[in-house]
Design a protein around this motif. Structure first.
Motif, PDB file in Angstrom:
ATOM      1  N   ASP A  62      -0.680  20.421   1.130  1.00 30.24           N
ATOM      2  CA  ASP A  62       0.250  20.257   2.324  1.00 30.24           C
ATOM      3  C   ASP A  62       0.008  18.929   2.855  1.00 30.24           C
ATOM      4  OD1 ASP A  62       1.204  22.942   2.403  1.00 30.24           O
ATOM      5  OD2 ASP A  62      -0.702  23.453   3.752  1.00 30.24           O
ATOM      6  N   GLU A  63      -1.192  18.253   2.905  1.00 31.72           N
ATOM      7  CA  GLU A  63      -1.537  16.958   3.303  1.00 31.72           C
ATOM      8  C   GLU A  63      -0.687  15.879   2.437  1.00 31.72           C
ATOM      9  OE1 GLU A  63      -6.039  16.836   4.945  1.00 31.72           O
ATOM     10  OE2 GLU A  63      -5.718  16.917   2.965  1.00 31.72           O
ATOM     11  N   PHE A  64      -0.561  16.304   1.410  1.00 27.67           N
ATOM     12  CA  PHE A  64       0.082  15.159   0.370  1.00 27.67           C
ATOM     13  C   PHE A  64       1.758  15.289   0.706  1.00 27.67           C
ATOM     14  CE2 PHE A  64       2.121  14.222  -3.901  1.00 27.67           C
ATOM     15  CZ  PHE A  64       1.653  13.091  -4.147  1.00 27.67           C
ATOM     16  N   ILE A  65       2.162  16.359   0.982  1.00 29.76           N
ATOM     17  CA  ILE A  65       3.760  16.613   1.068  1.00 29.76           C
ATOM     18  C   ILE A  65       3.945  16.074   2.314  1.00 29.76           C
ATOM     19  CG2 ILE A  65       5.631  18.326   1.599  1.00 29.76           C
ATOM     20  CD1 ILE A  65       4.509  19.973  -0.930  1.00 29.76           C
ATOM     21  N   GLU A  66       3.268  16.262   3.326  1.00 31.66           N
ATOM     22  CA  GLU A  66       3.323  15.902   4.628  1.00 31.66           C
ATOM     23  C   GLU A  66       3.298  14.317   4.808  1.00 31.66           C
ATOM     24  OE1 GLU A  66       1.384  15.942   9.138  1.00 31.66           O
ATOM     25  OE2 GLU A  66       0.602  17.342   7.535  1.00 31.66           O
ATOM     26  N   SER A  67       2.220  13.833   4.011  1.00 32.49           N
ATOM     27  CA  SER A  67       2.069  12.153   4.066  1.00 32.49           C
ATOM     28  C   SER A  67       3.258  11.624   3.348  1.00 32.49           C
ATOM     29  CB  SER A  67       0.839  11.774   3.603  1.00 32.49           C
ATOM     30  OG  SER A  67      -0.328  12.408   4.232  1.00 32.49           O
ATOM     31  N   LYS A 113      -4.453   7.404   4.362  1.00 34.37           N
ATOM     32  CA  LYS A 113      -2.965   7.899   4.750  1.00 34.37           C
ATOM     33  C   LYS A 113      -2.994   9.325   4.598  1.00 34.37           C
ATOM     34  CE  LYS A 113      -0.597   3.568   4.355  1.00 34.37           C
ATOM     35  NZ  LYS A 113      -0.021   3.507   5.669  1.00 34.37           N
ATOM     36  N   MET A 114      -3.495   9.614   3.402  1.00 33.57           N
ATOM     37  CA  MET A 114      -3.157  11.339   2.932  1.00 33.57           C
ATOM     38  C   MET A 114      -4.150  12.167   3.521  1.00 33.57           C
ATOM     39  SD  MET A 114      -0.572  11.341   0.683  1.00 33.57           S
ATOM     40  CE  MET A 114       0.541   9.970  -0.068  1.00 33.57           C
ATOM     41  N   ASP A 115      -5.405  11.807   3.580  1.00 32.48           N
ATOM     42  CA  ASP A 115      -6.464  12.653   3.873  1.00 32.48           C
ATOM     43  C   ASP A 115      -6.529  12.843   5.307  1.00 32.48           C
ATOM     44  OD1 ASP A 115      -8.518  14.352   4.089  1.00 32.48           O
ATOM     45  OD2 ASP A 115     -10.095  12.941   3.321  1.00 32.48           O
ATOM     46  N   LYS A 116      -5.826  14.078   5.971  1.00 32.11           N
ATOM     47  CA  LYS A 116      -5.531  13.946   7.366  1.00 32.11           C
ATOM     48  C   LYS A 116      -6.738  14.484   8.270  1.00 32.11           C
ATOM     49  CE  LYS A 116      -1.045  13.036   7.254  1.00 32.11           C
ATOM     50  NZ  LYS A 116      -0.525  11.921   7.917  1.00 32.11           N
ATOM     51  N   ASN A 117      -7.625  15.212   7.386  1.00 30.85           N
ATOM     52  CA  ASN A 117      -8.523  15.948   8.234  1.00 30.85           C
ATOM     53  C   ASN A 117     -10.015  15.062   7.962  1.00 30.85           C
ATOM     54  OD1 ASN A 117      -9.084  16.924   5.868  1.00 30.85           O
ATOM     55  ND2 ASN A 117      -9.029  18.948   6.528  1.00 30.85           N
ATOM     56  N   LYS A 118      -9.952  14.217   7.026  1.00 26.65           N
ATOM     57  CA  LYS A 118     -10.991  13.431   6.526  1.00 26.65           C
ATOM     58  C   LYS A 118     -12.049  14.000   5.863  1.00 26.65           C
ATOM     59  CE  LYS A 118      -8.857   9.915   8.376  1.00 26.65           C
ATOM     60  NZ  LYS A 118      -7.810   9.070   7.438  1.00 26.65           N
ATOM     61  N   ASP A 119     -11.823  15.156   5.036  1.00 23.16           N
ATOM     62  CA  ASP A 119     -12.795  15.796   4.296  1.00 23.16           C
ATOM     63  C   ASP A 119     -13.145  15.479   2.883  1.00 23.16           C
ATOM     64  OD1 ASP A 119     -10.479  16.576   3.175  1.00 23.16           O
ATOM     65  OD2 ASP A 119     -10.915  18.896   3.429  1.00 23.16           O
ATOM     66  N   SER A 138       0.847  -0.948  -0.106  1.00 22.14           N
ATOM     67  CA  SER A 138       0.123   0.191   0.207  1.00 22.14           C
ATOM     68  C   SER A 138       0.796   1.089  -0.062  1.00 22.14           C
ATOM     69  CB  SER A 138      -0.880   0.069   1.346  1.00 22.14           C
ATOM     70  OG  SER A 138      -0.188  -0.100   2.269  1.00 22.14           O
ATOM     71  N   GLU A 139       1.817   1.151   0.851  1.00 17.18           N
ATOM     72  CA  GLU A 139       2.741   2.301   0.631  1.00 17.18           C
ATOM     73  C   GLU A 139       3.653   2.514  -0.566  1.00 17.18           C
ATOM     74  OE1 GLU A 139       3.934   2.784   5.671  1.00 17.18           O
ATOM     75  OE2 GLU A 139       5.421   2.287   4.036  1.00 17.18           O
ATOM     76  N   GLY A 140       3.791   1.134  -1.099  1.00 17.44           N
ATOM     77  CA  GLY A 140       4.643   1.447  -2.548  1.00 17.44           C
ATOM     78  C   GLY A 140       3.702   2.145  -3.468  1.00 17.44           C
ATOM     79  N   LEU A 141       2.386   1.932  -3.249  1.00 20.96           N
ATOM     80  CA  LEU A 141       1.500   2.691  -4.472  1.00 20.96           C
ATOM     81  C   LEU A 141       1.811   4.118  -4.295  1.00 20.96           C
ATOM     82  CD1 LEU A 141      -0.881   2.544  -6.421  1.00 20.96           C
ATOM     83  CD2 LEU A 141      -2.294   2.942  -4.496  1.00 20.96           C
ATOM     84  N   GLN A 142       1.906   4.843  -3.257  1.00 22.34           N
ATOM     85  CA  GLN A 142       2.028   6.222  -3.090  1.00 22.34           C
ATOM     86  C   GLN A 142       3.262   6.730  -3.841  1.00 22.34           C
ATOM     87  OE1 GLN A 142       2.134   7.116   1.214  1.00 22.34           O
ATOM     88  NE2 GLN A 142       0.345   5.866   1.604  1.00 22.34           N
ATOM     89  N   THR A 143       4.283   5.958  -3.969  1.00 20.57           N
ATOM     90  CA  THR A 143       5.681   6.541  -4.737  1.00 20.57           C
ATOM     91  C   THR A 143       5.549   5.789  -6.104  1.00 20.57           C
ATOM     92  OG1 THR A 143       6.793   4.561  -3.883  1.00 20.57           O
ATOM     93  CG2 THR A 143       7.001   6.478  -2.681  1.00 20.57           C
ATOM     94  N   LEU A 144       4.725   5.201  -6.392  1.00 20.60           N
ATOM     95  CA  LEU A 144       4.498   4.362  -7.854  1.00 20.60           C
ATOM     96  C   LEU A 144       4.423   5.366  -9.084  1.00 20.60           C
ATOM     97  CD1 LEU A 144       4.568   1.936  -9.817  1.00 20.60           C
ATOM     98  CD2 LEU A 144       2.231   1.465  -9.101  1.00 20.60           C
ATOM     99  N   GLY A 145       3.531   6.435  -8.578  1.00 21.01           N
ATOM    100  CA  GLY A 145       3.445   7.382  -9.677  1.00 21.01           C
ATOM    101  C   GLY A 145       4.640   8.299 -10.031  1.00 21.01           C
TER     102      GLY A 145
END
Length: 222
Positions: free
Chosen positions: A209-214, A197-203, A7-14
């Protein structure tokens, strides 16, 4: 059920696909040599001629030296005499490097990311500016560029529909070599993991900012 590594690998696959594909594009344009085989240019280029900005200006705006820019431009001009590449040509280039899949949709999204003026063509300046970020930019710059790629409608957010489109495009491009072997609902599962993992405030959307932080959180764990 996907493992944490998958699952974490998908985040860097792109990001990996963007960088690797950019290197393949450089090879196609004759700027670097990845094999002994010469790729024949059978693609029709647009007839509009374009001359780039002064190399001194590009040197100041990128992480390339003037000499490197001269080499890049020479190769780009040799293969693209008009000085610009349109989307159909871009798609044809990508199709050659992913023969086991369908790269058309991913190439469409990537072309739009290169085409910063959104005028339907990629100039040498567009190409070299993006390449500078992908190859020599900071982690923050690379993540910002990738976020812009994922933000298909350019509204400053990544929603689930956009991420689903990107994931499907990546899997279509990789074709039968996609790993792990996909179940029908695999893309949606990966999108759900991405947002968990990325949507910190669940909106329901992911901000820059959320993307970079995650992504930086994942990077620190590696």
């Amino acid at each position: 059920m996907w493992t944490e590594g998958e699952s974490e690998g998908l985040q860097t696959l792109g990001i990996v696909v963007v960088v690797c594909s950019s290197l393949k594009l450089l090879h196609y344009l004759g700027l670097i040599d990845l094999s002994d085989d010469k790729i024949e240019d059978e693609l029709e280029m647009t007839t509009v001629c374009h001359r780039p900005e002064g190399l001194e200006q590009l040197e100041a705006q990128t992480n390339f030296t003037k000499r490197e820019l001269q080499v890049l431009y020479r190769g780009f001009k040799n293969e693209c005499p008009s000085g610009v590449v349109n989307e159909e040509t871009f798609k044809q280039i990508y199709a050659q490097f992913f023969p086991h899949g369908d790269a058309s949709m991913y190439a469409h999204y990537l072309f739009n990311a290169f085409d910063t003026a959104q005028n339907g063509s990629v100039k040498f300046e567009d190409f070299v500016m993006a390449l500078s970020i992908l190859l020599r930019g900071t982690v923050h710059e690379k993540l910002r560029w990738t976020f812009n790629l994922y933000d298909i409608n350019k509204d400053g957010y990544i929603n689930k529909e956009e991420m689903m489109d990107i994931v499907k495009a990546i899997y279509d491009m990789m074709g039968k070599y996609t790993y792990p072997v996909l179940k029908e609902d695999a893309p949606r599962q990966h999108v759900e993991v991405f947002f968990q993992k990325m949507d910190k405030n669940k909106d329901g959307v992911v901000t820059l900012d959320e993307f970079i932080e995650s992504c930086q959180e994942v990077r620190t764990k590696l």
